[in-house]
Design an enzyme around this catalytic site. Structure first.
Site, PDB file in Angstrom:
ATOM      1  N   LEU A   3       0.868  -1.171   0.000  1.00 45.70           N
ATOM      2  CA  LEU A   3       0.000   0.000   0.000  1.00 45.70           C
ATOM      3  C   LEU A   3       0.907   1.224   0.000  1.00 45.70           C
ATOM      4  CD1 LEU A   3      -2.731  -0.901   2.675  1.00 45.70           C
ATOM      5  CD2 LEU A   3      -2.934  -1.026   0.184  1.00 45.70           C
ATOM      6  N   ASP A   4       0.545   2.238  -0.780  1.00 47.17           N
ATOM      7  CA  ASP A   4       1.310   3.479  -0.750  1.00 47.17           C
ATOM      8  C   ASP A   4       1.382   3.999   0.681  1.00 47.17           C
ATOM      9  OD1 ASP A   4       1.588   3.357  -3.473  1.00 47.17           O
ATOM     10  OD2 ASP A   4       0.072   4.888  -3.903  1.00 47.17           O
ATOM     11  N   ARG A   5       2.459   4.650   1.000  1.00 50.69           N
ATOM     12  CA  ARG A   5       2.676   5.127   2.360  1.00 50.69           C
ATOM     13  C   ARG A   5       1.486   5.900   2.947  1.00 50.69           C
ATOM     14  NH1 ARG A   5       8.113   7.154   5.210  1.00 50.69           N
ATOM     15  NH2 ARG A   5       7.182   8.046   7.077  1.00 50.69           N
ATOM     16  N   VAL A  45      -1.603   5.627   2.389  1.00 53.90           N
ATOM     17  CA  VAL A  45      -2.847   4.850   2.349  1.00 53.90           C
ATOM     18  C   VAL A  45      -2.893   3.864   3.508  1.00 53.90           C
ATOM     19  CG1 VAL A  45      -4.265   3.282   0.963  1.00 53.90           C
ATOM     20  CG2 VAL A  45      -2.875   5.050  -0.160  1.00 53.90           C
TER      21      VAL A  45
END
Length: 244
Positions: free
Chosen positions: A69-71, A73
Site C-alpha cells: 500500500l502506498d505510504r 494509504v
C-alpha cells in the site's frame, strides 16, 4: 471466511486475521509497507518483531510481503507467514485471484454512477510520479479498475473501487485523469487540495483463496471516523462489502 478481533501487534496496528499461514492487519496511514530510504518504522519490520515476541521465536522470523500500500494509504494488508504461503499468494496476485477493494473520497461527482477506468500509465522514477499516456507508449502499463459511487455530498463523492491491476499510484492517477482527484492527494490533486490534508484512500477488502485450505478469505477494514470519512455512511459501505 473472515476473522476480525481487537488484538493489536502495535498500538496502531490492529490484527484483522491470523492463522499459521497468513497475517492480515490494518496498516496505519503514513507507515511504509517495507523499509525505505526514510528509515521510518515500516510494516514488515514491525510485524516481524511482533511475531518474534508473541511466539517467542529464536533467530530470524519469516514474513513475506504479498502486496503493498502506498505510504499515505491505510487499511487491510496481507502478509505470508511461510514461504509456501508467500508463493501461493503471489501466484494468486499474478492470476488475478487476489482481490483488492478500496474506498476513496473524490472531488466532484464521477460522470457515471458506476463504471470502468481503463488507462495506460507511465512512471517517472526520477520524480516518483505516474501519468496517463496513449496506448503503445514505450514502458506504459495497462491500468484497470471498476468503481461505484455510493454517496455524494458537499462537493465530494464516496466511491468503492475494485482494483484489477496493481500499478503504482493507480487509483490516484486514474481518478485525477478523470477530473475527480482524491481528497487530500497533494501529488495528483494539488489544485483542489490543501497542504496537510490526509489522502482519503483506504484498503477496505482483500480477498483471496487461502494458501492451504483454498477457502475464500475476506479481510475487511473500516475507514477511520474522521473528516472527510465522517461525512459519509461507513455502515452502508461495509454492508455493501459484506454482501458481495
Amino acid at each position: 471466511m473472515s476473522n476480525r478481533d481487537s488484538n493489536r501487534v502495535h498500538p496502531s496496528v490492529p490484527i484483522l486475521f491470523e492463522d499459521n499461514h497468513v497475517l492480515g492487519v490494518a496498516k496505519p496511514v503514513n507507515v511504509p509497507s517495507q523499509e525505505d530510504a526514510t528509515g521510518d518504522p515500516d510494516m514488515l519490520t514491525i510485524l516481524k518483531q511482533d511475531i518474534k515476541e508473541r511466539y517467542n521465536k529464536p533467530g530470524n522470523v519469516y514474513l513475506g510481503l504479498v502486496h503493498r500500500l502506498d505510504r499515505p494509504v491505510g487499511g487491510a494488508m496481507v502478509f505470508a507467514k511461510t514461504s509456501k504461503a508467500a508463493s501461493r499468494l503471489s501466484e494468486a496476485v499474478r492470476s488475478r485471484n487476489f482481490h483488492k477493494q478500496y474506498a476513496a473520497i473524490v472531488h466532484g461527482i464521477p460522470s457515471k454512477p458506476s463504471g470502468r477506468l481503463h488507462d495506460f500509465l507511465l512512471k517517472d522514477t526520477k520524480t516518483n510520479t505516474v501519468r496517463v499516456v496513449p496506448k503503445g507508449t514505450d514502458g506504459a502499463k495497462e491500468a484497470l479498475l471498476d468503481y461505484t459511487v455510493l454517496e455524494s455530498k458537499n462537493g465530494l463523492s464516496l466511491v468503492l473501487i475494485e482494483l484489477h491491476t496493481g500499478r503504482p499510484h493507480q487509483i490516484r492517477v486514474q481518478f485525477s485523469h478523470a477530473e475527480n482527484p482524491l481528497y487530500g492527494d497533494q501529488k495528483y490533486g494539488s489544485k483542489v487540495n490543501q497542504a496537510g490534508q490526509q489522502i482519503a484512500l483506504w484498503s477496505v477488502r482483500v480477498g483471496f483463496p487461502h494458501p492451504t485450505t483454498k477457502d475464500e478469505v475476506n479481510i475487511l477494514s473500516t475507514p477511520p471516523a474522521v473528516h472527510p470519512w465522517s461525512q459519509f455512511s461507513m455502515d452502508a459501505l461495509m454492508r455493501t462489502l459484506q454482501s458481495q
